[in-house]
Design a protein around this motif. Structure first.
Motif, PDB file in Angstrom:
ATOM      1  N   ILE B  84      74.463  53.367  58.549  1.00  0.00           N
ATOM      2  CA  ILE B  84      73.157  53.268  57.893  1.00  0.00           C
ATOM      3  C   ILE B  84      72.515  54.648  57.785  1.00  0.00           C
ATOM      4  N   LYS B  85      72.586  55.410  58.865  1.00  0.00           N
ATOM      5  CA  LYS B  85      71.981  56.750  58.838  1.00  0.00           C
ATOM      6  C   LYS B  85      72.643  57.631  57.775  1.00  0.00           C
ATOM      7  N   LEU B  86      73.962  57.562  57.747  1.00  0.00           N
ATOM      8  CA  LEU B  86      74.722  58.346  56.774  1.00  0.00           C
ATOM      9  C   LEU B  86      74.314  57.953  55.352  1.00  0.00           C
ATOM     10  N   ALA B  87      74.269  56.666  55.117  1.00  0.00           N
ATOM     11  CA  ALA B  87      73.946  56.172  53.784  1.00  0.00           C
ATOM     12  C   ALA B  87      72.526  56.587  53.386  1.00  0.00           C
ATOM     13  N   ALA B  88      71.584  56.365  54.310  1.00  0.00           N
ATOM     14  CA  ALA B  88      70.186  56.648  53.979  1.00  0.00           C
ATOM     15  C   ALA B  88      69.994  58.128  53.685  1.00  0.00           C
ATOM     16  N   THR B  89      70.624  58.965  54.516  1.00  0.00           N
ATOM     17  CA  THR B  89      70.423  60.404  54.301  1.00  0.00           C
ATOM     18  C   THR B  89      71.074  60.879  53.005  1.00  0.00           C
ATOM     19  N   HIS B  90      72.064  60.107  52.508  1.00  0.00           N
ATOM     20  CA  HIS B  90      72.641  60.444  51.206  1.00  0.00           C
ATOM     21  C   HIS B  90      71.954  59.715  50.064  1.00  0.00           C
ATOM     22  N   GLY B  91      70.850  58.995  50.393  1.00  0.00           N
ATOM     23  CA  GLY B  91      70.081  58.353  49.332  1.00  0.00           C
ATOM     24  C   GLY B  91      70.716  57.096  48.766  1.00  0.00           C
ATOM     25  N   LYS B  92      71.648  56.539  49.509  1.00  0.00           N
ATOM     26  CA  LYS B  92      72.254  55.283  49.038  1.00  0.00           C
ATOM     27  C   LYS B  92      71.412  54.093  49.488  1.00  0.00           C
ATOM     28  N   HIS B  93      71.327  53.102  48.626  1.00  0.00           N
ATOM     29  CA  HIS B  93      70.758  51.830  49.059  1.00  0.00           C
ATOM     30  C   HIS B  93      71.786  51.117  49.944  1.00  0.00           C
ATOM     31  N   ILE B  94      71.248  50.249  50.800  1.00  0.00           N
ATOM     32  CA  ILE B  94      72.101  49.707  51.863  1.00  0.00           C
ATOM     33  C   ILE B  94      72.041  48.188  51.917  1.00  0.00           C
ATOM     34  N   PHE B  95      73.205  47.579  51.983  1.00  0.00           N
ATOM     35  CA  PHE B  95      73.313  46.180  52.393  1.00  0.00           C
ATOM     36  C   PHE B  95      74.114  46.205  53.680  1.00  0.00           C
ATOM     37  N   VAL B  96      73.558  45.622  54.749  1.00  0.00           N
ATOM     38  CA  VAL B  96      74.274  45.663  56.024  1.00  0.00           C
ATOM     39  C   VAL B  96      74.384  44.253  56.603  1.00  0.00           C
ATOM     40  N   GLU B  97      75.551  43.939  57.095  1.00  0.00           N
ATOM     41  CA  GLU B  97      75.754  42.644  57.738  1.00  0.00           C
ATOM     42  C   GLU B  97      74.892  42.538  58.996  1.00  0.00           C
ATOM     43  N   LYS B  98      74.577  41.309  59.377  1.00  0.00           N
ATOM     44  CA  LYS B  98      73.801  41.082  60.603  1.00  0.00           C
ATOM     45  C   LYS B  98      74.723  41.226  61.791  1.00  0.00           C
ATOM     46  N   PRO B  99      74.280  41.649  62.997  1.00  0.00           N
ATOM     47  CA  PRO B  99      72.947  42.185  63.229  1.00  0.00           C
ATOM     48  C   PRO B  99      72.865  43.625  62.741  1.00  0.00           C
ATOM     49  N   ILE B 100      71.672  44.061  62.424  1.00  0.00           N
ATOM     50  CA  ILE B 100      71.514  45.416  61.869  1.00  0.00           C
ATOM     51  C   ILE B 100      72.093  46.450  62.829  1.00  0.00           C
ATOM     52  N   VAL B 113      64.516  56.244  59.502  1.00  0.00           N
ATOM     53  CA  VAL B 113      65.266  57.035  58.518  1.00  0.00           C
ATOM     54  C   VAL B 113      65.315  56.329  57.163  1.00  0.00           C
ATOM     55  N   ILE B 114      65.464  55.016  57.169  1.00  0.00           N
ATOM     56  CA  ILE B 114      65.477  54.262  55.908  1.00  0.00           C
ATOM     57  C   ILE B 114      64.175  54.470  55.157  1.00  0.00           C
ATOM     58  N   GLU B 115      63.074  54.362  55.895  1.00  0.00           N
ATOM     59  CA  GLU B 115      61.784  54.452  55.213  1.00  0.00           C
ATOM     60  C   GLU B 115      61.495  55.878  54.775  1.00  0.00           C
ATOM     61  N   LYS B 116      61.906  56.843  55.619  1.00  0.00           N
ATOM     62  CA  LYS B 116      61.700  58.243  55.259  1.00  0.00           C
ATOM     63  C   LYS B 116      62.483  58.606  53.994  1.00  0.00           C
ATOM     64  N   GLN B 117      63.705  58.097  53.889  1.00  0.00           N
ATOM     65  CA  GLN B 117      64.561  58.437  52.750  1.00  0.00           C
ATOM     66  C   GLN B 117      64.214  57.611  51.508  1.00  0.00           C
ATOM     67  N   GLY B 118      63.388  56.575  51.718  1.00  0.00           N
ATOM     68  CA  GLY B 118      62.961  55.788  50.561  1.00  0.00           C
ATOM     69  C   GLY B 118      64.062  54.966  49.921  1.00  0.00           C
ATOM     70  N   VAL B 119      65.077  54.623  50.694  1.00  0.00           N
ATOM     71  CA  VAL B 119      66.113  53.738  50.136  1.00  0.00           C
ATOM     72  C   VAL B 119      65.782  52.296  50.500  1.00  0.00           C
ATOM     73  N   HIS B 120      66.420  51.367  49.780  1.00  0.00           N
ATOM     74  CA  HIS B 120      66.260  49.959  50.123  1.00  0.00           C
ATOM     75  C   HIS B 120      67.350  49.524  51.087  1.00  0.00           C
ATOM     76  N   CYS B 121      66.978  48.633  51.982  1.00  0.00           N
ATOM     77  CA  CYS B 121      67.967  48.110  52.935  1.00  0.00           C
ATOM     78  C   CYS B 121      67.810  46.606  53.041  1.00  0.00           C
ATOM     79  N   MET B 122      68.902  45.926  52.833  1.00  0.00           N
ATOM     80  CA  MET B 122      68.883  44.457  52.961  1.00  0.00           C
ATOM     81  C   MET B 122      69.839  44.065  54.084  1.00  0.00           C
ATOM     82  N   VAL B 123      69.395  43.132  54.937  1.00  0.00           N
ATOM     83  CA  VAL B 123      70.241  42.646  56.027  1.00  0.00           C
ATOM     84  C   VAL B 123      70.825  41.288  55.631  1.00  0.00           C
TER      85      VAL B 123
END
Lengths: 345, 345, 345, 345
Positions: B84-100, B113-123
């Motif tokens: 997630i950190k890698l993705a967010a810092t590269h500006g990718k939107h994220i879908f992540v399986e549960k649990p986060i 980091v998700i909010e700082k990078q302004g990407v969307h994240c769905m669990v």
């Protein structure tokens, strides 16, 4: 086999009246010889309605009457102990509504006097006689789901009884969940080892005054290795909702449905059937079936299938549930074969 | 609206493969641009099967690839945080399986980091997209049962996953009950205040080694005044059994059935229908529906309906359940709006 | 196995559009190469929506196109015969919506040309591919109800199609009951010997103009010794209601339910679930499944499981039902192996 | 209101015995004064079992006895006419099992003598008193499905009665479907105008000797504009299967279920409940309820709700069904208000 068991019903509230009606007209081998209620005029009125020869305001009268074989105790729980002792010492067989009493030490006293006097005592856990629960027992006993490992019970009343009832009810665990405690023992054929209980007032704030709740859950572990959870609720606005489930190693068994009439209406709103509205529509028949069992047992000189020991066992679980709920921690039970042990109460 | 969301799927186990299949052929507005799996040859094999242009053994490659808009993380839970950190810092939107992720402090870092990078994240709480649960939400929101006051959930697996899975699963509360924790929040529209949990090994003794159980119950209270109980089990020999119920002030709503085929056979044994055997038959469609929602949200530039905050909230309940189970006492939660508070972890 | 079957869809009404959508995106091994509709602009619009390379107003174009392997005929029934002949003589494989045509002599001609040209022809009796009907077939074939002796079918539309549809529909037996005629043959594995049909207009008086009825029943006898009855209705105000039952010597098998969502609401009105509102919600999936079967059969060079002979057999029953309804007497059928016999038409 | 209706039961086969049992112990306001059976010793035996004071081999004795108010006729159908005439001329009220008799001209004679003598006559269509059918009537009357337009009935016996019963049964339409003919009139509140019937022997070849079938269907049209179909079967190997449905302009209403115990077992074979095995388990209670209605009507001096006219109407439909079955064509009925018209018989 004895020709007729001559019975007296003590306490003519709703349940007492049902028992009287059943004994007067529907239970083969029974004769309703007398009805008793402390309320002036109530016993006479019922006696006239049901065509019973004798009535009284005083339990002592029927207790001493040699023409009475058995008494049906449907008086308030607080009087059960006195009634049972009186009946046993007069050599009367006893049917007593649940709970047998509300304290474990009293229950032990009652068991002692009942067994010393050699009378039979049946406790009114009528669910055991409901056709669905009885069939469930047969199927489990036949091995249809393998070894039972989990009991799940739901008992939801369509609303709360009035505050005065709640005040004297002993709380939701003793008043309502006790049916499930008994059925869990019955269906799992096992004894409870530990009890954890939780609850909350969801709708009926007046219960605070009585330290009671309208929604509760009890988690149980059993000496067979099984476990279980039991929900109790006074919040079923939609009707009377009683469900049971026993998970086994080779399947699960579900008891109950909400269906009242076998009629479905399909229209723009969907497919609908009506829901059992309240307790009498669900269990009225069970009261007849349990009384038939009680009378037939006495006629054959046999012990009824639900005894004072079952009454004590369910009481012990209910008391432990109450303690756990108050303490916020699990409470251990010792088996009812060692009633001298006081770890529960 | 964006024409196509270019996606990469990371981790090609069962769920990852389903996501890849859906993105390759069934989700409108999505393009499956790459698949990644550390196992040598696995990504190439899947890429060939699904007609995907690119594949890799190394997540970093797709993270750095400007031709990728979003990553689907279906790798082991222990790697989620790093991915997630890698993705967010590269500006990718994220879908992540549960649990986060499996620790609350890590979850808070990820949210930052998700909010700082302004990407969307769905669990991936896919049950919310199951047609029955989604309809339940609509009906409750429409007021059809009044105010929701109780959630009752049952999640039973037809057996236990293998020991190696259990070892890394985080335990029954984090692995299995977390679905119900999320759904309870979703359907009651309320946050959990306190958690009590109990459990026992009924059948799978090997779980002792991992301090896990195969049967558990969680009792919850909510900030809305509601309560709930959630059963989790690995012991349903008869099939896959997922049920939910929300009691409201004006009715109750039940979700789910065990029916697999709409075919009944009536013979001397009774009336029988087959039972959903396992997880894929019950929820396969929900994986497609959740991915359609994820892609459509991204195309519209909107936040998905299940976010990192939901991932954290369910995780907090699961951790509290584990603590309560171990401590034998209720554990309080503070609301997820104060993640700095450490009362839970 | 052939890599891809290149298909053209003819007729872009609701069903044709579904077939086009499925072939464009969901059916493995298919390529939607062209769409055709006589309505100016309709084919172009659909081609753009679905990303299809070619479109036309003229069926002849795709018939003559060597880059087309198979045609899907979803044009009005009155054009089926012409389209089928054209396709067969050009060596195209054929999928044709039910009914294959509306006259038995024409059906025999079509069978002749299809068989002479050696192309495959599948008729769109999609119920055979519905998971419930398919499972029923498997269970009956496995002997689960013994020998089948009775088929009972109910097909109720939530209302009538508009008068213009009814005018060209061929009547309730040909338009609606034909699905049950096919399914009865399929599930009983037997041919119809005699047909008696009755019907009445219950609600839709306009049908008088077309000598049609909105409620009908067909009684059938089969060469296996079985019998059956089939209800057809345009009067189900509550939703779309399709039920089937096969009674066997050792049990009975029931197909179908009215349930739309697996959600029940219990309140003062009762316990309710929603009802499948209409045809698409019930059978949309079956259209995909039948098309997957058609394409897979062609890729393997195998005959599809529902052929022109099945199309003729169901047609013969429907025509006989119409004749019986008009004559007020039973009509005998001869087996489809002697199509030269004209006793039916 | 009369204190007690003094009854005699004639014919002590299964149904007669049930009536006797109910009157002896369960029906309020009734006194079973005598039992009669031509079989030597049978009446005496039953009288002893049920504690009845008088018994006889000769119906004439109770008919002439002034201490008898009402007779319950449960003798063979062939004797109904004689018994009814005897009872009416002696001023006894009459309860007679269905069918009232087996010929329409006889039925008209009986109606005449009953009405001339001013006695009440109830015909034993006990389904009307079954809680599900009674609730259906209430719901339809309340307008819950709009105007009723179609009746669909299924009556399946778990097997055939023995040949000797079939020989004297009057055939499947008179013996079995007559229940549905009555219920259709009751629920649709309409009279039958035309009847078409079909049938076949599916399993019981011996029925050929009696020109009877084990599977039949009757199609009915009603003077209200409604229609209906009624299946009768002796081939339900799985149990006793009684279903009814009334389609209305605003919904449909379904009556009945196959469920015997409210217990479901879920295992590897599926989810199963047991099926009502036979007639007594399904309708035993209805016999009590109809007798309670008969006695209460007499005590209040009111006409029972199912009279000789209802007995004749159902008989006329059954005879027409038989005629239609034999002739292969529809048979018209004239309304029972013109019994002099002989178009039916």
């Amino acid at each position: 086999m004895k020709e007729k068991i001559r019975c007296a019903v003590l306490g003519l509230g709703r349940l007492g009246y049902w028992h009287a009606e059943n004994l007067a007209a529907k239970v083969k081998g029974a004769k309703l010889a007398s009805v008793v209620d402390p309320l002036a005029g109530q016993a006479e009125k019922v006696a006239r309605e049901l065509g019973v020869a004798a009535f009284s305001q005083f339990p002592e009268e029927v207790m001493a009457d040699p023409a009475i074989d058995a008494v049906i105790i449907a008086t308030p729980t607080s009087t059960h102990a006195e009634m049972i002792k009186l009946a046993a010492t007069h050599g009367k067989h006893i049917f007593v509504e649940k709970p047998i009493t509300s304290r474990l030490d009293l229950a032990d006293e009652l068991i002692e006097v009942i067994e010393k006097q050699g009378v039979h005592c049946m406790v009114g856990f009528m669910r055991r006689f409901d056709p669905a629960y009885a069939e469930a027992k047969r199927r489990i006993f036949a091995g249809d789901i393998g070894k039972p490992i989990y009991y799940k019970g739901i008992s939801r009343d369509p609303g709360s009884p009035p505050p005065e009832f709640i005040r004297h009810s002993g709380g939701i665990f003793l008043d309502l969940s006790i049916h499930d405690y008994d059925i869990a023992r019955f269906l799992l054929d096992a004894e409870v080892e530990s009890v954890s209980a939780h609850g909350r007032i969801l709708l009926h704030d007046f219960m605070q005054e009585f330290s009671d709740v309208d929604q509760a859950i009890t988690y149980l572990t059993f000496d067979s290795g099984a476990a279980g959870d039991i929900e109790a609720s006074r919040n079923a606005s939609y009707g009377y909702d009683i469900r049971g489930e026993v998970v086994g190693t080779e399947g699960t068994l579900m008891i109950g449905s909400h269906k009242y009439h076998d009629v479905h209406i399909l229209n723009a709103q969907g497919k609908t059937h009506s829901i059992v509205p309240a307790f009498p529509q669900r269990f009225r028949e069970s009261y007849l079936l349990e009384m038939e069992h009680f009378i037939e047992s006495l006629r054959k000189g046999q012990k009824p299938s639900v005894t004072q020991q079952d009454g004590r066992a369910a009481l012990a679980i209910a008391i432990a549930a109450r303690q756990s709920f108050e303490a916020g921690a699990a409470v251990s039970l010792h088996t009812p074969t060692k009633p001298e042990d006081s770890s529960v109460v």
